[in-house]
Design an enzyme around this catalytic site. Sequence first.
Site, PDB file in Angstrom:
ATOM      1  N   LYS A  75      -1.498  27.156  55.937  1.00  0.00           N
ATOM      2  CA  LYS A  75      -0.817  26.688  56.970  1.00  0.00           C
ATOM      3  C   LYS A  75      -1.529  27.135  58.531  1.00  0.00           C
ATOM      4  O   LYS A  75      -2.519  27.690  58.643  1.00  0.00           O
ATOM      5  CB  LYS A  75       0.601  26.939  57.238  1.00  0.00           C
ATOM      6  CG  LYS A  75       1.514  26.612  55.895  1.00  0.00           C
ATOM      7  CD  LYS A  75       1.535  25.157  55.944  1.00  0.00           C
ATOM      8  CE  LYS A  75       2.499  24.695  54.727  1.00  0.00           C
ATOM      9  NZ  LYS A  75       2.147  25.086  53.457  1.00  0.00           N
TER      10      LYS A  75
HETATM   11  C1  LIG Z   1       5.556  19.906  53.579  1.00  0.00           C
HETATM   12  C2  LIG Z   1       5.947  21.328  53.019  1.00  0.00           C
HETATM   13  N1  LIG Z   1       7.164  21.881  53.109  1.00  0.00           N
HETATM   14  C3  LIG Z   1       7.379  23.095  52.564  1.00  0.00           C
HETATM   15  C4  LIG Z   1       6.349  23.716  52.096  1.00  0.00           C
HETATM   16  C5  LIG Z   1       6.614  25.162  51.577  1.00  0.00           C
HETATM   17  O1  LIG Z   1       6.430  26.498  52.300  1.00  0.00           O
HETATM   18  P1  LIG Z   1       6.347  27.555  51.783  1.00  0.00           P
HETATM   19  O2  LIG Z   1       5.373  27.684  50.945  1.00  0.00           O
HETATM   20  O3  LIG Z   1       6.363  28.629  53.243  1.00  0.00           O
HETATM   21  O4  LIG Z   1       7.865  28.120  51.188  1.00  0.00           O
HETATM   22  C6  LIG Z   1       4.979  23.505  52.153  1.00  0.00           C
HETATM   23  C7  LIG Z   1       4.058  24.124  51.522  1.00  0.00           C
HETATM   24  O5  LIG Z   1       3.831  25.209  51.167  1.00  0.00           O
HETATM   25  C8  LIG Z   1       4.960  22.095  52.600  1.00  0.00           C
HETATM   26  O6  LIG Z   1       3.549  21.634  52.691  1.00  0.00           O
END
Ligand SMILES: Cc1ncc(COP(=O)(O)O)c(C=O)c1O
Length: 271
Positions: A75
Amino acid sequence: MNADLIERAITKKTKAIVPVHLYGQMCDMRKIRALADKYRLVVIEDAAHAIEAEREGIKVGKLGDTACFSFYATKNITSGEGGAITTHKKKTADLLKMLRLHGIDKSAIDRYTKSYRHWDMPLLGWKYNMDNIQAALLIGQLQRIDELWSRREKIWSMYEDAFFNVNGIRILKTVSDSRHSRHLFTILVNPHKRDSILDLLQKKGVGVAVNYRSVHLLSYYRKKFGYKNRDFPVAEDIGKRTISLPLYPGLKDAEIEYVIKTVMDVVRENV
Ligand SMILES: Cc1ncc(COP(=O)(O)O)c(C=O)c1O
């Protein structure tokens, strides 16, 4: 998310709208908020790609009941794993604070500062709290967030200038009056040639990814909900065409030029 198509998808069972600010482009949150108010729905913004985003003067998280941010390794700012949830409601914040800590009503600092205090566990939660070491990694990046964004913005405009009007490549437009967080730069190519283009680019040293093949056709969702081909034709079409190109602040100008030239050469042979 096309805000104009939401209303006809709402049924008696609908509880929430979950706009995903995909690639860093914010959805139309004014329209979504108005619909949510009309049908008494909760809005949970998926802001994983969009920490820097704004649209028509509204920042990400402003109109949602909650907005979920990701600090996963890929990210725009990262602590390896982790995330944050924002909300305007104290009740929601208090509940989330408990849920991230087993369901306990006092954090370690509340329990031990000055003298020990008893705590209770009113509900069953998870162990999802971020530790101080991870948080420390984020502080420096938060201070540089605009600088990091500016570099990605520069790379984005180099790609946009290069791929605008190229036979065999479509790029996505940034919605006017919005600040795109420039998380993922994607191109759309011939669906029958996409996988060969992916292979060729990787053989020539260009790191690419697919964000994303359509979710409803992944095995779990097919099995669980019975989804099949053509249920969501737009997502499916994009899922077959899309390629993400390298986009991170450390990319050097010469590397960006190499990516551009290589993509042009490969697509020219695979229109
Ligand atoms: C659009 C989107 N939403 C949610 C997530 C989930 O985030 P996390 O991995 O921090 O739970 C991601 C990627 O990891 C994503 O690309």
